[in-house]
Write an enzyme that holds these catalytic residues in place. Structure first.
Site, PDB file in Angstrom:
ATOM      1  N   CYS A   1      29.994  17.724 -46.535  1.00 28.03           N
ATOM      2  CA  CYS A   1      30.616  16.422 -46.737  1.00 28.03           C
ATOM      3  C   CYS A   1      32.102  16.520 -47.074  1.00 28.03           C
ATOM      4  O   CYS A   1      32.809  15.512 -47.050  1.00 28.03           O
ATOM      5  CB  CYS A   1      29.876  15.650 -47.810  1.00 28.03           C
ATOM      6  SG  CYS A   1      28.119  15.431 -47.418  1.00 28.03           S
TER       7      CYS A   1
ATOM      8  N   HIS B   1      34.229  10.615 -50.355  1.00 32.28           N
ATOM      9  CA  HIS B   1      33.028  10.854 -49.560  1.00 32.28           C
ATOM     10  C   HIS B   1      32.038   9.736 -49.835  1.00 32.28           C
ATOM     11  O   HIS B   1      31.801   9.366 -50.992  1.00 32.28           O
ATOM     12  CB  HIS B   1      32.435  12.217 -49.931  1.00 32.28           C
ATOM     13  CG  HIS B   1      31.024  12.390 -49.499  1.00 32.28           C
ATOM     14  ND1 HIS B   1      30.575  12.035 -48.244  1.00 32.28           N
ATOM     15  CD2 HIS B   1      29.928  12.881 -50.168  1.00 32.28           C
ATOM     16  CE1 HIS B   1      29.282  12.286 -48.150  1.00 32.28           C
ATOM     17  NE2 HIS B   1      28.868  12.801 -49.298  1.00 32.28           N
TER      18      HIS B   1
ATOM     19  N   ASN C   1      25.358   7.283 -45.689  1.00 33.80           N
ATOM     20  CA  ASN C   1      26.092   8.522 -45.927  1.00 33.80           C
ATOM     21  C   ASN C   1      26.255   9.242 -44.587  1.00 33.80           C
ATOM     22  O   ASN C   1      25.293   9.789 -44.056  1.00 33.80           O
ATOM     23  CB  ASN C   1      25.309   9.380 -46.928  1.00 33.80           C
ATOM     24  CG  ASN C   1      26.000  10.697 -47.256  1.00 33.80           C
ATOM     25  OD1 ASN C   1      26.833  11.187 -46.502  1.00 33.80           O
ATOM     26  ND2 ASN C   1      25.627  11.293 -48.375  1.00 33.80           N
TER      27      ASN C   1
END
Length: 332
Positions: free
Chosen positions: A113, A253, A283
């Site tokens: 990420c 993120h 996500n």
């Protein structure tokens, strides 16, 4: 003295297929109420018959159009991904071939990420030394293909998407957009992992490569981010004679809206200073930051001091401080 470095174009792409929390509740024991309460996510996008390089190509084409460039004018292509089309060749090489960037060199970066942060930092070094003029940096993830949909603690979080930028070197120091950075890895291979490939246990005609689905220890991730990331951000700012209140915007993120809220509290910043798209995209791992960055750049608001901060498996984390007030959106 090296070149100044600026962002000249940005773009993002998410697949057409929208998957709601109710859709997921049909294939696993969960609910829209639970998912929204624990993650803030309402929907996400899943790529159907579309791989990571395909999404990268869409981003590449958009950025090239915006920058009024041809693919042959690119010197470097970096793709950040943990969901590549294949272990080899790299997804970046596939993108290079598909867009006809015959003068570029290309490679992938795997930092989960934090991938876009690591990739952007790497590309900036290549451009700053003056040997290369333009780089295309893309983060793209087809997370859906790596999920175990019986693991409701992970599968409900993730979506697919891609985002990227073109950066260029310039002789004009006033065009500089990169202010500072700090990249770190707190090595731990067990908290988050995906695609693990076991070694041979014996030589046998039945042997065939296999890999595992995505896994994360959600509580350990939450604890790591709460303990490490706010302090990491504060230290980077302090090293540059800044405090969190100096930031016009934080692009984090897109891990979990509740986690972003916790970071905002620790930095003593209102949530409105955080760019988020997790509510509708889920996500998207490394892609979440460049997707948000593109959305911010296209709004036309002259934000000045913007912090990009990513964290994920590895455990890799890092931040880049940008002055995006100098970005010129052409509207193409």
């Amino acid at each position: 003295m090296g070149k100044a470095v600026k962002i000249t174009a940005s773009a993002h792409y998410v697949p057409e297929r929208i998957v709601t929390n109710n859709d997921l509740s049909q294939i696993m024991e969960t609910s829209d109420k639970w998912i929204q309460a624990h993650t803030g996510i309402r929907t996400r996008h899943f790529a159907i018959d579309e791989n990571t390089s395909d999404m990268c190509v869409k981003v590449a084409e958009k950025t090239l159009k915006e920058a009024d460039l041809t693919s042959s004018e690119l010197d470097l292509i970096i793709v950040a991904t943990i969901t590549p089309d294949s272990l080899t060749p790299s997804t970046a090489a596939r993108v290079q071939q598909k867009i006809g960037a015959n003068k570029a060199f290309s490679f992938d970066i795997s930092a989960a990420c934090a991938g876009f942060i690591f990739a952007l930092s790497t590309a900036e070094k290549f451009i700053r030394n003056g040997n290369y003029k333009r780089a295309l940096v893309i983060a793209a993830e087809t997370n859906s293909k790596m999920m175990d949909f019986k693991d409701r603690t992970s599968a409900v979080f993730f979506g697919d998407g891609a985002g990227g930028v073109i950066i260029e070197g310039t002789e004009n120091s006033e065009d500089e957009m990169f202010i500072a950075e700090n990249l770190k890895t707190q090595a731990d291979a067990e908290v988050i992992h995906s695609g693990q490939i076991p070694p041979l246990s014996r030589i046998d005609a039945e042997n065939y490569p296999r890999l595992d689905a995505f896994y994360q220890n959600g509580h350990a991730v939450f604890d790591f981010v709460n303990a490490v990331i706010p302090r990491h951000i504060q230290n980077l700012l302090k090293d540059n004679s800044l405090v969190p209140q100096d930031l016009d915007l934080v692009i984090p993120h897109q891990a979990n809206l509740r986690l972003i809220e916790k970071i905002a509290v620790q930095l003593q910043l209102p949530l409105k200073r955080f760019a988020t798209n997790i509510e509708t995209n889920g996500n998207t791992s490394s892609a979440g930051i460049p997707i948000s960055l593109d959305e911010v750049l296209k709004q036309g608001q002259k934000k000045k001091l913007v912090l990009l901060t990513g964290f994920g498996a590895g455990l890799a984390y890092g931040s880049i401080l940008l002055d995006i007030s100098k970005f010129k959106y052409t509207g193409k």
